[in-house]
Write an enzyme that holds these catalytic residues in place. Sequence first.
Site, PDB file in Angstrom:
ATOM      1  N   ASP A   1       0.866  -1.180   0.000  1.00 14.90           N
ATOM      2  CA  ASP A   1       0.000   0.000   0.000  1.00 14.90           C
ATOM      3  C   ASP A   1       0.909   1.239   0.000  1.00 14.90           C
ATOM      4  O   ASP A   1       2.117   1.164   0.266  1.00 14.90           O
ATOM      5  CB  ASP A   1      -0.952  -0.011   1.204  1.00 14.90           C
ATOM      6  CG  ASP A   1      -2.156   0.920   0.973  1.00 14.90           C
ATOM      7  OD1 ASP A   1      -2.149   1.664  -0.032  1.00 14.90           O
ATOM      8  OD2 ASP A   1      -3.099   0.900   1.784  1.00 14.90           O
TER       9      ASP A   1
HETATM   10  C1  BGC Z   1      -5.055   3.242   0.362  1.00 17.92           C
HETATM   11  C2  BGC Z   1      -5.295   2.165  -0.658  1.00 17.92           C
HETATM   12  C3  BGC Z   1      -5.208   2.718  -2.044  1.00 17.92           C
HETATM   13  C4  BGC Z   1      -3.861   3.378  -2.218  1.00 17.92           C
HETATM   14  C5  BGC Z   1      -3.661   3.943  -3.608  1.00 17.92           C
HETATM   15  C6  BGC Z   1      -3.802   4.016   0.071  1.00 17.92           C
HETATM   16  O1  BGC Z   1      -3.678   5.117   0.910  1.00 17.92           O
HETATM   17  O2  BGC Z   1      -4.988   2.652   1.647  1.00 17.92           O
HETATM   18  O3  BGC Z   1      -6.540   1.568  -0.443  1.00 17.92           O
HETATM   19  O4  BGC Z   1      -5.413   1.711  -2.985  1.00 17.92           O
HETATM   20  O5  BGC Z   1      -3.734   4.412  -1.272  1.00 17.92           O
HETATM   21  O6  BGC Z   1      -4.401   5.059  -3.832  1.00 17.92           O
END
Ligand code: BGC
Length: 754
Positions: free
Chosen positions: A284
Site C-alpha cells: 500500500d
Molecule cells: C489506500 C489504498 C489505495 C492506495 C492507492 C492508500 O492510501 O490505503 O486503499 O489503494 O492508497 O491510492
Amino acid sequence: MKRILIVLIAAACLTACTKKPSKEADMDKFITDLMRQMTLEERIGQMNLLTMWFDVTGPRMSKGVEKKVRDGLVGGVFNFWTPNAVRKLQDTILTQTRLKIPLLVGYDVIHGHRTIYPIPLALASTWDMELIEQIATAVADEASADGLHWTFSPMVDIVRDPRWGRVSDTAGEDTFLGSEIAKAMVRGYEQGDLSKQNTIMSCVKHFALYGAAEGGRDYNTVDMSRIRMYNEYLPPYEAAVRAGASSIMTSFNEIDGVPATGNRWLLTDLLREQWGFDGFVVADYTSVSEMENHGSGDKAKVTEMSINAGLDMDMVSEYMIEELPALVRAGRVKESTVNAACRRILEAKYKLGLFTDPYRGVSDERAKSQIMSEDKLALSKEAALKSIVLLKNNRKTLPLDASKKIAFIGPLVKNQRTLLGSSAAAGNWKQVKTLWDALESKYANNKFLYAQGSHLVENKLIQRMTDQQNGNVIDDRPAKQLIAEAVQTAEKADIIVAVLGEAYDMSGEAASMSNIGLLDNQKALLKALKDTGKPIVLVLMNGRPMTLQWENDNIDAILETWHTGTRGGEAIVDILFGDANPSGKITMTFPRSAGQIPIYYNHKNSGRPFSNDSKFTVKYIDIDNSPLYPFGYGLSYTQFEYSDVQLSDSTLTGKGAVTATVTITNTGDRTGEEIVQLYIRDLVGSITRPVKELKGFQKITLNAGESREVTFHITPEALKFYNTDLKWISEPGDFLIFIGGNSETNNRAKLTLI
Ligand code: BGC
C-alpha cells in the site's frame, strides 16, 4: 504389424513434440527471453509503482516520473487515466525505452470509475451477488475504455468499528457475506480472462486485518489471535484469492508485531504456501517506507525485510529502486528473489495482453460508447434502489403522498458531491442530479418546499478536515438563523423530509470519527423540526453506521440511503414516493452509542452472557445491551412472515446433507423483496463458538399474499471452523439452525452432527 506400430508411435511422438506449447509455456518463454535482456536495475524497475497527476491518498507525491519511465525504472503508474494520456505514456515506452515494456496503469476504482455506483457498504446491503458481479463487470468495461488495466479493489477487510472511516469502502462486518462479495467482485472485474480488453485486473486489499485498527483510528495498530484471524478476518482474502484475483495489496498495520508489508508469515507462508496465490503482491501507499516509523529498521533494512517477506511491488516509497541493487550486490537479497518478483509483474502484463497491444482497450470510440453509457447509468440506479435500507416506518409514514405539501429540509437536499461518496474515482460530481433535481424533474408541477436548515459540516470540523475543495465551504451564517428559516418553511407543510447525514469526506480513508451521530447543528435542526409536531421522515446520506437512538425514538420514518452514486437522487425519490419498495438490509450493526463499539452480531457467549435479571453479566449499566439495528436488518413497505424451520432430518452424518426449509409469506399489500438469512450456532466446541454465524442467504421477490418455500442445504462444511491447531474441522454435537429476516431471529431448529 510391428513396423506399423513403430510408425504410429513415431507419428504420435512427432505430434506431441511439435504440439503447440500451452499458453503458459509461451508466456514463460517470452518472459525468460525478456528478462535475459534486462539489467538488474531494469528488473527492479518493474517493481516500482508511482503515482501521477494527483496526490490523492498519501503523504507524498512521486517526482520525475516521466524521466524514470524513460530510464526503465518504473513498472506501473496509478491515479492516471484517459485514452489520450495513457496512449501518450505507452508511446514514450515504445519510442524512448530500451526494452519497450508497457506500463501497468492502475487506479482506485472502488465503486465505479466515472459512472459511480453506491459505496461498497451500500452495495453490500443489496445482498445481491449477481448485481454486484454485474457492476464489477460494468466498472471494468468503463475503466478499461478509459485506459486502466488495474483496480485497487475489492477491499475485503472485515470491520466491526464504525468509527473507522473506511467502513464505507467495505462489505461490513460479516465473514461469510464478505467472502461472497469478494468472489463476485473478482469474477466481475477479471471474468477469468484478462486478455479480454474490457476486463481489469483486481487487487484484493488490504492484506491483512486492516479493518481491525485499534479504536477505529485509520492506520492504527492491530493485535489479534490467530484463531480470530483464521475464523473471522482472513476468509474473505482467501476467497478472493481462490476466485482468481491476480494481485493483492498489503495493509498499513502490523500483524503479530511485524508490519504486513514486511511480514513473511503473511506474504509467503500463508498467502503463497497455504493458499497457493500466484499473482503479485503490491505494497500500500508508502507502506514500505512507513516500516521505518513502525520501528522495523532503516531504509535498507525495511527494503530487505519486505522483499524477503514476499512483496513484489513497492507503491510510491521507491525504496526498491533506491536500495535493492546494493542489497543484491551485498548478498542480503538473492537475485533470484528479485527475478521472481519481476517475473510475476511481467506475467500480469502478459496476461493482460499488454505485450501484444500496449494500448489495450483504449480507443476514442470505446471511450465514447462505454463511458457513462445509458446501461451503466441504469445499473447504477438499480443498485441505488436495492441498497437503500428502511430503518423505521411508523404508521406507514412512507411512502409519501405527492399530493400533500412536503417540505424538504436539510443541507443534503441540494448537495451533489455527497451523493457520490468517498473513493469516487473519476466520478464528476458536477454531473450528479441532486435529490431536489430528481424531485423537480419527476413532479414538475408540484411545489415542494425547501430550506437548507443547517450547515452540512460545522466550520470547526471543516477546518480540521484536509480536503476543503469539493463542496465543504465555510459558511458564516449563524446556525440559529438557518434553523429559524427551516422551521418557518416546515410550518407550511403537512410533512417534513429532513435530509441529513455526513459529507462525502466524513467517511472513507483517513476519516475516522469519535462521534458517529449526526453533527450537533444537524441534530439541533432535527429537534427544532420535531417541535413543530409535524410528521418527519429522516433521509440519511452517510458512509457508516451512525448512532441514531434519539432519531429512532422521535422520528416517524428513517431511510438509510448511504452515498448512493450518480443516480442516487432519482432512486431516493422513487423509494420515498413508493415507486420502488426498499429491500436493503444492513451489513454492519448500528450501535445505540459509540460506547458500545465494537458491537457485532456474531460475538461469543462468554461465561456470563447478558441477562436483564442479573447484574453480573456482560453489559453496560447505563445503556441497553442490544444494538439499535442488528446486522441483517431492514424493513419493506410490505411485511413478511416466516414459518417454523423444518429440517429434513434432525441428524447429519459426516458426509451427508440436510435441508432446512421455511415458508415465507408476503402478508402486506404490495410486492416486495426479502433477504432470507440462515444462521448457525455450534452449541459446544473445543474452542468457544459464536452465538450465531451467517451461513447462507437468499433473496426472493413475493407478490402481496404470495408464499414461497425457501430451502438451504446444510453439509458438514457449513459447520466447520479452525480449531486451536488451526485445522479446518467440524465436531460432532448439537447445532441450532436459524432462518429469519435478520440476525436477531430466534426461529430455529436443532440439528445434531454425528
Ligand atoms: C489506500 C489504498 C489505495 C492506495 C492507492 C492508500 O492510501 O490505503 O486503499 O489503494 O492508497 O491510492
